[in-house]
Design a protein around this motif. Sequence first.
Motif, PDB file in Angstrom:
ATOM      1  N   GLN A  74       0.863  -1.178   0.000  1.00 61.48           N
ATOM      2  CA  GLN A  74       0.000   0.000   0.000  1.00 61.48           C
ATOM      3  C   GLN A  74       0.900   1.229   0.000  1.00 61.48           C
ATOM      4  O   GLN A  74       1.769   1.363   0.852  1.00 61.48           O
ATOM      5  CB  GLN A  74      -0.908   0.018   1.228  1.00 61.48           C
ATOM      6  CG  GLN A  74      -1.808   1.237   1.267  1.00 61.48           C
ATOM      7  CD  GLN A  74      -2.815   1.156   2.380  1.00 61.48           C
ATOM      8  OE1 GLN A  74      -3.559   0.188   2.474  1.00 61.48           O
ATOM      9  NE2 GLN A  74      -2.858   2.189   3.216  1.00 61.48           N
ATOM     10  N   ALA A  75       0.680   2.099  -0.970  1.00 63.75           N
ATOM     11  CA  ALA A  75       1.452   3.335  -1.064  1.00 63.75           C
ATOM     12  C   ALA A  75       0.503   4.506  -0.872  1.00 63.75           C
ATOM     13  O   ALA A  75      -0.458   4.663  -1.628  1.00 63.75           O
ATOM     14  CB  ALA A  75       2.146   3.425  -2.414  1.00 63.75           C
ATOM     15  N   ASP A  76       0.766   5.295   0.156  1.00 66.71           N
ATOM     16  CA  ASP A  76      -0.004   6.515   0.398  1.00 66.71           C
ATOM     17  C   ASP A  76       0.748   7.656  -0.265  1.00 66.71           C
ATOM     18  O   ASP A  76       1.896   7.935   0.095  1.00 66.71           O
ATOM     19  CB  ASP A  76      -0.159   6.783   1.896  1.00 66.71           C
ATOM     20  CG  ASP A  76      -0.972   5.695   2.590  1.00 66.71           C
ATOM     21  OD1 ASP A  76      -1.787   5.042   1.915  1.00 66.71           O
ATOM     22  OD2 ASP A  76      -0.784   5.511   3.805  1.00 66.71           O
ATOM     23  N   VAL A  77       0.134   8.249  -1.254  1.00 64.86           N
ATOM     24  CA  VAL A  77       0.734   9.367  -1.978  1.00 64.86           C
ATOM     25  C   VAL A  77      -0.124  10.597  -1.750  1.00 64.86           C
ATOM     26  O   VAL A  77      -1.219  10.509  -1.187  1.00 64.86           O
ATOM     27  CB  VAL A  77       0.868   9.067  -3.490  1.00 64.86           C
ATOM     28  CG1 VAL A  77       1.729   7.846  -3.727  1.00 64.86           C
ATOM     29  CG2 VAL A  77      -0.482   8.886  -4.135  1.00 64.86           C
ATOM     30  N   GLU A  78       0.355  11.721  -2.212  1.00 58.44           N
ATOM     31  CA  GLU A  78      -0.428  12.941  -2.070  1.00 58.44           C
ATOM     32  C   GLU A  78      -1.698  12.783  -2.893  1.00 58.44           C
ATOM     33  O   GLU A  78      -1.653  12.649  -4.104  1.00 58.44           O
ATOM     34  CB  GLU A  78       0.381  14.139  -2.532  1.00 58.44           C
ATOM     35  CG  GLU A  78       1.570  14.414  -1.637  1.00 58.44           C
ATOM     36  CD  GLU A  78       2.481  15.501  -2.174  1.00 58.44           C
ATOM     37  OE1 GLU A  78       2.243  16.013  -3.283  1.00 58.44           O
ATOM     38  OE2 GLU A  78       3.436  15.834  -1.469  1.00 58.44           O
ATOM     39  N   GLY A  79      -2.834  12.727  -2.220  1.00 53.29           N
ATOM     40  CA  GLY A  79      -4.115  12.685  -2.894  1.00 53.29           C
ATOM     41  C   GLY A  79      -4.743  11.320  -3.081  1.00 53.29           C
ATOM     42  O   GLY A  79      -5.894  11.229  -3.464  1.00 53.29           O
TER      43      GLY A  79
END
Length: 168
Positions: A74-79
């Motif tokens: 899981q990658a949390d990126v901006e937006g």
Amino acid sequence: ESIRKISVQADGESYVLERQTNGVVSLAGLGDGESTHMEAANRLLGALRSLRAEKWMPAATEWGDAFANAATVQADVEGATYRIQLGKASPDKGEGRPIRIEIEVASGATPEQQAVAAAAAKKSSGRTFLIPVYQADSLTLKRSDLIQQSPEPAPVETPEPPPVPSVE
């Protein structure tokens, strides 16, 4: 640089990499004398940045138990949040490992970020992709691969004081 946090669950273990305020990515939960092995962390980040599919399979393709006990990145990126399920390789489906990608728009995302996430979700929704094995391996590094032991400080040698001459 838009990646803020990466959570990996694979082979019975899980770990988290987080981008610090100085921009450096580090492994959460390090012990005394441990630091993040930056070469390995950059390998994982690079695999996410350059994620490419060898081909995509129609939704009707049968994968059997390829996604049972799937690894998850899981990658949390901006937006947005990108959830990638990595299935087991299947020789009868060709080279590579199957993946599925789910994209969720983050609350507070700008209209531009929402548009990017929606376009990516439209491309990936309901599809299974095949990615090269080397890329799957980089996405599912073991936690121990991301740990670098800090070198032990060299002992400081104190010189022997010179002998005191005796007065006789």
